[in-house]
Enzyme design. Structure first.
Site, PDB file in Angstrom:
ATOM      1  CG  HIS A  66      66.335   8.794   1.670  1.00  0.00           C
ATOM      2  ND1 HIS A  66      65.034   8.950   1.271  1.00  0.00           N
ATOM      3  CD2 HIS A  66      66.397   9.300   2.920  1.00  0.00           C
ATOM      4  CE1 HIS A  66      64.338   9.520   2.231  1.00  0.00           C
ATOM      5  NE2 HIS A  66      65.151   9.744   3.260  1.00  0.00           N
TER       6      HIS A  66
ATOM      7  CG  LEU B  86      75.189  13.535   4.947  1.00  0.00           C
ATOM      8  CD1 LEU B  86      76.109  14.107   3.868  1.00  0.00           C
ATOM      9  CD2 LEU B  86      75.790  12.237   5.482  1.00  0.00           C
ATOM     10  NE  ARG B  87      69.924  13.159  11.605  1.00  0.00           N
ATOM     11  CZ  ARG B  87      68.675  12.868  11.350  1.00  0.00           C
ATOM     12  NH1 ARG B  87      67.921  13.692  10.642  1.00  0.00           N
ATOM     13  NH2 ARG B  87      68.135  11.757  11.790  1.00  0.00           N
TER      14      ARG B  87
ATOM     15  CG  HIS C  71      58.504  11.290   4.175  1.00  0.00           C
ATOM     16  ND1 HIS C  71      59.401  10.828   5.112  1.00  0.00           N
ATOM     17  CD2 HIS C  71      57.294  11.259   4.771  1.00  0.00           C
ATOM     18  CE1 HIS C  71      58.746  10.523   6.232  1.00  0.00           C
ATOM     19  NE2 HIS C  71      57.470  10.777   6.057  1.00  0.00           N
TER      20      HIS C  71
ATOM     21  CG  ASP D  50      65.357   7.176   5.802  1.00  0.00           C
ATOM     22  OD1 ASP D  50      65.887   8.297   5.917  1.00  0.00           O
ATOM     23  OD2 ASP D  50      64.198   6.926   6.172  1.00  0.00           O
TER      24      ASP D  50
ATOM     25  CG  HIS E 199      68.073  10.371  15.924  1.00  0.00           C
ATOM     26  ND1 HIS E 199      67.635  11.664  15.695  1.00  0.00           N
ATOM     27  CD2 HIS E 199      67.321   9.578  15.124  1.00  0.00           C
ATOM     28  CE1 HIS E 199      66.653  11.634  14.804  1.00  0.00           C
ATOM     29  NE2 HIS E 199      66.451  10.388  14.433  1.00  0.00           N
TER      30      HIS E 199
END
Ligand code: ZN
Length: 431
Positions: free
Chosen positions: A75, A78-79, A193, A318, A322
């Protein structure tokens, strides 16, 4: 491949790791020798020495080091594609290497959402170009993760490790039932989720003492466990292979424990931060904000019990980076999500193994063997190893992270157990 950012050298064709503490599928055994030929494990000699006298193999002294199959995090965010200011496949996989991982599963909160072959190919192109370790992408369950229309699972299944709308729960019961029926027919995993939107009411931290004392808006535990309860019933009725993401409440542990006892095909994960902190540890800083939130001491203790008794199968980070700006606005205004790849092993070793709560074998099962087994990522005999110095003491310094995300509740924490090297696809990396 762009893992040349870490110092590395090529391993010889034929070598022996001598005297390591090796944790294999049957448990730990000290002073094991491992013989590798052409990147395959050809012999594991428990307690005994492999005779290297008249053979032309190189010897790597791994005395007093823990050697495991590479860690695997099921989980991570990697954006990329879509959110490259937060993280990229290159920086995220480098962070994973530094944490001792040789494989990660990438969540589908991306732009475009991997909800079609065309979209997931876009992600896979970047993975092929930039990933320094194995990256297995999730496909979404529904188009755009919006919860309304099922993706073409049959076409996506050869590209995706599993299906998830991570970031939000599938609100409609009939939608989730349809997804589970199709997943059962195709033999694929639904990873959920769980979150009931109607119960969120603008909340952003756990509904507990800290929240009330400081006048914040609360996320109740029911928003998580109510949907888990629904999904467990659906999984039981459809026969679906169902995996629950990042569980955080005591009720979730109990529901999953009971479902397992009834024979429901359910597995689950929790994150290191839920096992170490409770809401009384919160500070009004963005690095303590993630979804689900850090819960009460009772919840934390129930999760630890779930780890110890096998209800919880995996520890997953997780990892959710950011920008510094997005995390600079306290508990109320910051974005949800913290990074975790570069601290997970040390945190769990220090807080679970060193305190005698679980064994080192159990930790390796939770962070490497179980995730690989559950998601079918185990490549038998493949010589990809993580090497750890368990006695090494270190302090978490986010400025040293390879991840672009620096926001972690573990900042400044003193830990034991450090990944020192990785052997991956015939090269050894110094971390
Ligand atoms: Zn999630």
């Amino acid at each position: 491949m762009s893992n040349h950012q870490l110092p590395c050298e090529k391993m010889p064709r034929h070598y022996v790791l001598r005297g390591c503490q090796w944790v294999d599928k049957e448990g730990a055994s000290v002073n094991t020798d491992i013989e590798v030929l052409d990147n395959r494990i050809v012999r594991i000699e428990r307690g005994g020495k492999i005779d290297t006298a008249d053979l032309s193999m190189d010897i790597y002294n791994t005395d007093n080091q823990l050697v495991t199959y590479g860690l695997c995090d099921v989980h991570v965010h990697l954006r990329q594609p879509g959110f490259e200011a937060k993280e990229t496949i290159a920086t995220g996989t480098l962070a994973a290497m530094k944490g001792g991982y040789t494989a990660v599963c990438a969540m589908p909160n991306l732009n475009p959402t991997p909800d079609s072959v065309e979209h997931i190919e876009e992600e896979l192109d970047i993975i092929r170009k930039d990933a320094s370790i194995k990256v297995y992408p999730y496909a979404s369950i529904t188009d755009g993760r919006k919860g309304h229309r099922l993706v073409d699972m049959n076409r996506l299944k050869q590209y995706a490790v599993a299906f998830s709308d991570d970031g939000s729960g599938v609100q409609s019961e009939s939608m989730m039932r349809e997804a589970m029926e199709e997943a059962t027919r195709l033999g694929v995993i639904i990873a959920a989720h769980c979150e009931v939107n109607d119960l969120l009411r603008g909340g952003y931290i756990h509904d507990g003492n800290y929240c009330r004392r400081n006048g914040h808006k609360a996320i109740c535990s029911q928003s998580e466990w109510e949907q888990i309860e629904r999904d467990l019933r659906l999984a039981e009725e459809t026969g679906c292979r169902y995996h629950v993401c990042h569980i955080s409440t005591k009720e979730s542990v109990r529901l999953i424990r009971d479902a397992k006892a009834r024979g429901v095909k359910v597995t689950c994960e929790t994150g290191p931060h839920y096992l170490v902190f409770c809401d009384e540890d919160l500070k009004d800083e963005g690095r303590f904000k993630m979804n689900p939130p850090i819960r009460s001491a009772e919840d934390r203790d129930a999760l630890i019990e779930g780890i110890a008794d096998g209800t919880i199968d995996c520890i997953a980070t997780d990892h959710a980076p950011h920008t510094a700006d997005e995390k600079s606005r306290g508990l109320k205004g910051s974005a949800m999500g913290v990074v975790g790849l570069e601290t997970a092993f040390g945190v769990c070793y220090t807080h679970l193994v060193k305190k005698g709560i679980i064994s080192i074998e159990k930790l390796v099962a939770l962070m490497s063997l179980n995730p690989r087994r559950i998601f079918g990522l185990d490549v038998e005999g493949e010589a990809n190893f993580s090497i750890f110095n368990l006695n090494s003491e270190w302090t978490v310094d986010p400025e040293k992270f390879a991840s672009m995300g620096k926001s972690t509740p573990f900042e400044g924490m003193h830990l034991y157990g450090q990944p020192t090297q990785l052997i991956y696809e015939g090269k050894i990396f110094n971390l």
